[in-house]
Design a protein around this motif. Structure first.
Motif, PDB file in Angstrom:
ATOM      1  N   THR A   1     -31.207  -1.514  40.870  1.00 36.47           N
ATOM      2  CA  THR A   1     -31.644  -1.908  42.210  1.00 36.47           C
ATOM      3  C   THR A   1     -31.456  -0.792  43.235  1.00 36.47           C
ATOM      4  O   THR A   1     -32.353  -0.503  44.016  1.00 36.47           O
ATOM      5  CB  THR A   1     -30.836  -3.127  42.661  1.00 36.47           C
ATOM      6  OG1 THR A   1     -30.944  -4.115  41.650  1.00 36.47           O
ATOM      7  CG2 THR A   1     -31.359  -3.679  43.969  1.00 36.47           C
TER       8      THR A   1
ATOM      9  N   HIS B   1     -39.135   3.240  37.371  1.00 36.83           N
ATOM     10  CA  HIS B   1     -39.269   2.005  38.145  1.00 36.83           C
ATOM     11  C   HIS B   1     -39.993   2.207  39.466  1.00 36.83           C
ATOM     12  O   HIS B   1     -40.650   1.295  39.953  1.00 36.83           O
ATOM     13  CB  HIS B   1     -37.896   1.365  38.366  1.00 36.83           C
ATOM     14  CG  HIS B   1     -37.399   0.676  37.143  1.00 36.83           C
ATOM     15  ND1 HIS B   1     -36.659   1.323  36.186  1.00 36.83           N
ATOM     16  CD2 HIS B   1     -37.587  -0.585  36.704  1.00 36.83           C
ATOM     17  CE1 HIS B   1     -36.404   0.469  35.207  1.00 36.83           C
ATOM     18  NE2 HIS B   1     -36.935  -0.688  35.495  1.00 36.83           N
TER      19      HIS B   1
ATOM     20  N   SER C   1     -44.227  -3.843  41.657  1.00 36.42           N
ATOM     21  CA  SER C   1     -43.675  -4.628  42.762  1.00 36.42           C
ATOM     22  C   SER C   1     -43.511  -3.872  44.080  1.00 36.42           C
ATOM     23  O   SER C   1     -43.173  -4.469  45.075  1.00 36.42           O
ATOM     24  CB  SER C   1     -42.344  -5.228  42.342  1.00 36.42           C
ATOM     25  OG  SER C   1     -41.587  -4.254  41.685  1.00 36.42           O
TER      26      SER C   1
ATOM     27  N   SER D   1     -43.660   0.295  38.072  1.00 36.17           N
ATOM     28  CA  SER D   1     -43.453  -1.099  38.369  1.00 36.17           C
ATOM     29  C   SER D   1     -44.453  -1.471  39.476  1.00 36.17           C
ATOM     30  O   SER D   1     -44.710  -0.692  40.372  1.00 36.17           O
ATOM     31  CB  SER D   1     -42.013  -1.171  38.810  1.00 36.17           C
ATOM     32  OG  SER D   1     -41.633  -2.359  39.143  1.00 36.17           O
TER      33      SER D   1
ATOM     34  N   SER E   1     -37.166 -11.585  32.040  1.00 42.41           N
ATOM     35  CA  SER E   1     -38.077 -11.515  33.168  1.00 42.41           C
ATOM     36  C   SER E   1     -37.424 -10.916  34.401  1.00 42.41           C
ATOM     37  O   SER E   1     -36.324 -11.310  34.796  1.00 42.41           O
ATOM     38  CB  SER E   1     -38.609 -12.917  33.456  1.00 42.41           C
ATOM     39  OG  SER E   1     -38.658 -13.144  34.832  1.00 42.41           O
ATOM     40  N   GLU E   2     -38.122  -9.955  35.003  1.00 43.25           N
ATOM     41  CA  GLU E   2     -37.566  -9.290  36.178  1.00 43.25           C
ATOM     42  C   GLU E   2     -37.559 -10.239  37.376  1.00 43.25           C
ATOM     43  O   GLU E   2     -36.668 -10.180  38.221  1.00 43.25           O
ATOM     44  CB  GLU E   2     -38.376  -8.024  36.501  1.00 43.25           C
ATOM     45  CG  GLU E   2     -37.479  -6.893  36.969  1.00 43.25           C
ATOM     46  CD  GLU E   2     -38.252  -5.602  37.164  1.00 43.25           C
ATOM     47  OE1 GLU E   2     -38.422  -5.225  38.332  1.00 43.25           O
ATOM     48  OE2 GLU E   2     -38.674  -5.001  36.161  1.00 43.25           O
ATOM     49  N   THR E   3     -38.562 -11.139  37.405  1.00 44.93           N
ATOM     50  CA  THR E   3     -38.621 -12.124  38.490  1.00 44.93           C
ATOM     51  C   THR E   3     -37.392 -13.022  38.429  1.00 44.93           C
ATOM     52  O   THR E   3     -36.778 -13.325  39.449  1.00 44.93           O
ATOM     53  CB  THR E   3     -39.874 -13.012  38.343  1.00 44.93           C
ATOM     54  OG1 THR E   3     -40.945 -12.184  37.905  1.00 44.93           O
ATOM     55  CG2 THR E   3     -40.231 -13.681  39.629  1.00 44.93           C
ATOM     56  N   PHE E   4     -37.034 -13.448  37.201  1.00 53.75           N
ATOM     57  CA  PHE E   4     -35.864 -14.315  37.049  1.00 53.75           C
ATOM     58  C   PHE E   4     -34.607 -13.636  37.588  1.00 53.75           C
ATOM     59  O   PHE E   4     -33.868 -14.224  38.375  1.00 53.75           O
ATOM     60  CB  PHE E   4     -35.664 -14.677  35.567  1.00 53.75           C
ATOM     61  CG  PHE E   4     -34.371 -15.418  35.307  1.00 53.75           C
ATOM     62  CD1 PHE E   4     -34.265 -16.775  35.589  1.00 53.75           C
ATOM     63  CD2 PHE E   4     -33.265 -14.743  34.805  1.00 53.75           C
ATOM     64  CE1 PHE E   4     -33.062 -17.452  35.370  1.00 53.75           C
ATOM     65  CE2 PHE E   4     -32.061 -15.416  34.584  1.00 53.75           C
ATOM     66  CZ  PHE E   4     -31.969 -16.780  34.872  1.00 53.75           C
ATOM     67  N   SER E   5     -34.391 -12.364  37.195  1.00 50.41           N
ATOM     68  CA  SER E   5     -33.156 -11.732  37.660  1.00 50.41           C
ATOM     69  C   SER E   5     -33.185 -11.448  39.161  1.00 50.41           C
ATOM     70  O   SER E   5     -32.169 -11.611  39.832  1.00 50.41           O
ATOM     71  CB  SER E   5     -32.810 -10.485  36.846  1.00 50.41           C
ATOM     72  OG  SER E   5     -33.941  -9.806  36.457  1.00 50.41           O
ATOM     73  N   SER E   6     -34.358 -11.069  39.701  1.00 41.99           N
ATOM     74  CA  SER E   6     -34.422 -10.836  41.150  1.00 41.99           C
ATOM     75  C   SER E   6     -34.126 -12.112  41.923  1.00 41.99           C
ATOM     76  O   SER E   6     -33.356 -12.105  42.884  1.00 41.99           O
ATOM     77  CB  SER E   6     -35.797 -10.334  41.568  1.00 41.99           C
ATOM     78  OG  SER E   6     -36.149  -9.209  40.819  1.00 41.99           O
ATOM     79  N   LEU E   7     -34.743 -13.232  41.476  1.00 36.14           N
ATOM     80  CA  LEU E   7     -34.521 -14.506  42.167  1.00 36.14           C
ATOM     81  C   LEU E   7     -33.055 -14.921  42.088  1.00 36.14           C
ATOM     82  O   LEU E   7     -32.483 -15.405  43.066  1.00 36.14           O
ATOM     83  CB  LEU E   7     -35.413 -15.600  41.579  1.00 36.14           C
ATOM     84  CG  LEU E   7     -36.879 -15.536  41.995  1.00 36.14           C
ATOM     85  CD1 LEU E   7     -37.686 -16.633  41.304  1.00 36.14           C
ATOM     86  CD2 LEU E   7     -37.021 -15.663  43.516  1.00 36.14           C
ATOM     87  N   SER E   8     -32.428 -14.716  40.907  1.00 35.33           N
ATOM     88  CA  SER E   8     -31.023 -15.082  40.759  1.00 35.33           C
ATOM     89  C   SER E   8     -30.144 -14.274  41.688  1.00 35.33           C
ATOM     90  O   SER E   8     -29.213 -14.807  42.299  1.00 35.33           O
ATOM     91  CB  SER E   8     -30.546 -14.862  39.324  1.00 35.33           C
ATOM     92  OG  SER E   8     -31.468 -15.380  38.431  1.00 35.33           O
TER      93      SER E   8
END
Ligand SMILES: [Zn+2]
Length: 277
Positions: free
Chosen positions: A100, A107, A113, A111, A216-223
């Motif tokens: 991050t 990245h 995003s 990536s 999933s990158e979305t899962f870890s970002s949301l967490s």
């Protein structure tokens, strides 16, 4: 009756075991024994220092409490926030489970995003051609430089977070700028240790036992966003002393500013690294 001592560090005269001016301890013969030295060594190697663990556990379980205590003047039972912050930094850069803050060239450019990713790829391609080196060599140089820079930028982040806290609490909390800086340090320690290390290890654990969704990158970002929300919501009570309604509002404001600043942080990191290469 304790005897009068002259402090060996600052020459102050005092009674008791510790100097009341600089805190120096009167050395006992037993402090010079090998056992004592070995005990200190074990503490240093294993980080078994109880202040460290006590602070970390509280930061994870009761966000804002350590800062509240520190500002109030209960400082001895905890590790100093600034020391803990640098230790957290060290750990993060030794084991970068999430990149991050230390965003690698891969990245930054591959990536989808980020708003600047496309422009970044183009700039890199041109630069590789202009410098007449291979992409791999450019990448190695870039990643080394960006790691160096992100260590400095993390300190800048502390000031930005403190500024954000002082803006949203203008007129409503009796805190000084240094107090906002203390809670900002605690939040950064929380992110670096709880989100990046503990949560990162959990994700690796899940992956090993075959829970695929954790890729999933979305899962870890949301967490991570959820975890930061948990911190802010609790810190709003434990540190600033607010009631429910105000805590929800402030938490949402902090989260939104945080997400925006992460995008800016990554873009800024890319352009500065690129420019300094
Ligand atoms: Zn002294």
């Amino acid at each position: 009756m304790s005897q009068e001592n002259r402090c060996l560090s600052c020459s102050n005269e005092f009674e008791g075991k510790y100097c009341n001016q600089c805190g120096e301890k009167v050395i006992d013969q037993k402090d010079r024994r090998l056992v004592y030295f070995l005990g200190e060594l074990v503490n240093a190697i294993t980080f078994a220092d109880s202040k460290l663990w006590k602070s970390l556990v509280l930061i994870v379980r009761k966000p804002g409490f350590v800062s509240y205590e520190y500002v109030k003047g209960v400082r001895k039972p905890y590790m100093r926030p600034l020391s803990l912050f640098f230790l957290a930094n060290l750990l993060y850069f030794l084991f970068p489970i999430f990149n991050t803050f230390n965003t690698t060239l891969y990245h930054q450019t591959k990536s989808f995003s980020f708003l600047h990713s496309e422009e970044a790829s183009r700039m890199v391609a041109n630069q590789v051609e202009a410098m007449d080196i291979s992409y791999e060599e450019f990448e190695t140089r870039y990643n080394a430089k960006t790691t160096e820079l992100s260590k400095m930028l993390l300190i800048v982040m502390v000031f930005l977070v403190a500024a954000m806290f002082s803006i949203i609490h203008i007129g409503s909390a009796k805190k000084l700028l240094a107090d906002h800086l203390t809670i900002a340090l605690e939040l950064m320690i929380y992110i670096l240790v709880a989100c990046m290390q503990i949560f990162g290890l959990l994700l690796i654990g899940f992956k090993i036992i075959g829970l695929g969704f954790t890729n999933s990158e979305t899962f870890s970002s949301l967490s991570v966003i959820f975890l930061i929300g948990f911190f802010v919501y609790n810190a709003e009570r434990n540190f600033y002393g607010f009631e429910k309604k105000r805590r929800w509002f402030n938490t949402i404001v902090v989260l939104v500013s945080f997400i925006i600043s992460m995008f800016l942080y990554r873009a800024f990191l890319f352009f500065v690294t690129f420019w300094m290469l």
